[in-house]
Design an enzyme around this catalytic site. Structure first.
Site, PDB file in Angstrom:
ATOM      1  N   TYR A  54      -1.395   5.260  -0.144  1.00  0.00           N
ATOM      2  CA  TYR A  54      -1.182   5.339  -1.602  1.00  0.00           C
ATOM      3  C   TYR A  54      -0.354   4.151  -2.052  1.00  0.00           C
ATOM      4  CZ  TYR A  54      -2.293  10.386  -1.097  1.00  0.00           C
ATOM      5  OH  TYR A  54      -2.877  11.605  -0.815  1.00  0.00           O
ATOM      6  N   SER A  55      -0.755   3.286  -2.995  1.00  0.00           N
ATOM      7  CA  SER A  55      -2.021   3.347  -3.694  1.00  0.00           C
ATOM      8  C   SER A  55      -2.756   2.011  -3.512  1.00  0.00           C
ATOM      9  CB  SER A  55      -1.766   3.627  -5.169  1.00  0.00           C
ATOM     10  OG  SER A  55      -0.718   2.734  -5.634  1.00  0.00           O
TER      11      SER A  55
END
Length: 314
Positions: A54-55
């Site tokens: 992420y991300s």
């Protein structure tokens, strides 16, 4: 203060809603993320879910942004001992897969970004069937033995591979999966119910479902003729075209009105009531989105209401 609940057979006690960190570094910058984290903690929340990837999908990001923001928050607030951190391995651009070397290197990278010496719950993010379960479990066991990981878990794994992993751990006396993170919600029941749930139930695993609100559809903001400004609008809006999606929305509206609460709260309460589920995951881009999520800790649906939702979601 909401009571914490045990996470399966582990020694971890968690808030009944896990805060998803997928938006940190994506739709929420560090300041917004801190505001969400502060509000969640102030309400008694202690269970953070993130991943090393992420991300990475955001232009200009490298992966690990969410872990970095969480690590910065933990350091700024000095509250590491109050928080249960769950993160995942296999999808970071620099640490793809689940070979032993990748797992151990990725864990060290996550620890650096989080600014901590241990991860409370470490998931294999997406199973890699080409890697023997013996290699995966062996590497995870080494992390547990070294004190870098307290408990291990799996996400996006077949019932067969999950069972094989559990059997190997049992046979060899190695670290054993304690939790499972399935895709599961009112409009996506088949992604967990069936063989996967059966293995989890028989083995005493705690389920921590992701997409608990179906990418926002179960908040009730998606309605016929209504445009929603969200990166997830296309995926969430598709449920309006199904009979199940429309039935679920109707049931959520009626039950939410009866309790003077929000559809999202009702949807999460149904999920929290399901067999094996310890705490659903939901994310918030702003602190203002949190109250409807946090309210799941206090909402008690009747058996009739739970049955109504289950039938609507059939």
């Amino acid at each position: 203060m909401t009571s914490l609940r045990p996470l399966g057979s582990t020694d971890l006690n968690v808030f009944p809603l896990a805060l998803g960190g997928n938006v940190f570094g994506w739709t929420a910058d560090e300041a917004q993320s801190f505001a969400v984290l502060d509000a969640y903690a102030a309400a008694g929340g202690n269970f953070l879910d993130t991943a090393d990837s992420y991300s990475a999908w955001v232009t200009g990001n490298r992966g690990g942004e969410s872990e970095t923001i969480i690590g910065n928050w933990l350091r700024a607030r000095g509250n590491r001992s109050d928080v249960v951190i769950a993160t995942k391995v296999s999808q970071h651009p620099e640490y793809q897969g689940l070979t032993a070397g990748t797992i151990k290197a990725a864990a060290d990278a996550s620890l650096r970004r989080l600014g901590t010496d241990h991860i409370d719950l470490y998931y294999t993010h997406f199973d890699k069937p080409a890697v023997p379960v013996e290699e995966i479990i062996g590497a995870l066991d080494e992390l547990v033995a070294a004190g870098k990981v307290r408990h291990i878990a799996a996400s996006n794994i077949s019932p067969e591979r999950l069972k094989a992993s559990l059997d190997f751990s049992e046979r060899e006396g190695l670290a054993r999966y304690a939790a499972l993170q399935p895709h599961y919600n009112l409009v996506s029941r088949e992604t967990y119910e069936g063989a996967l749930l059966d293995v989890a139930a028989q083995s005493g695993l705690a389920a921590v479902p992701y997409y608990g609100l179906a990418a926002g559809f179960l908040t009730g903001k998606y309605r016929p003729g209504t445009a929603v400004d969200s990166p997830r609008a296309a995926g969430a809006g598709k449920h309006l075209r199904t009979g199940r999606g429309r039935r679920v929305l109707t049931a959520l509206d009626e039950i939410a009105a009866a309790h003077d609460t929000r559809p999202a709260t009702v949807a999460l309460a149904w999920l929290a009531s399901r067999p094996t589920v310890a705490a659903p995951i939901a994310s918030a881009r702003t602190a203002g989105q949190l109250p409807a999520l946090l309210a799941v800790a206090e909402l008690r649906l009747t058996e009739a209401e739970l049955h109504r939702l289950t039938q609507a979601a059939a």
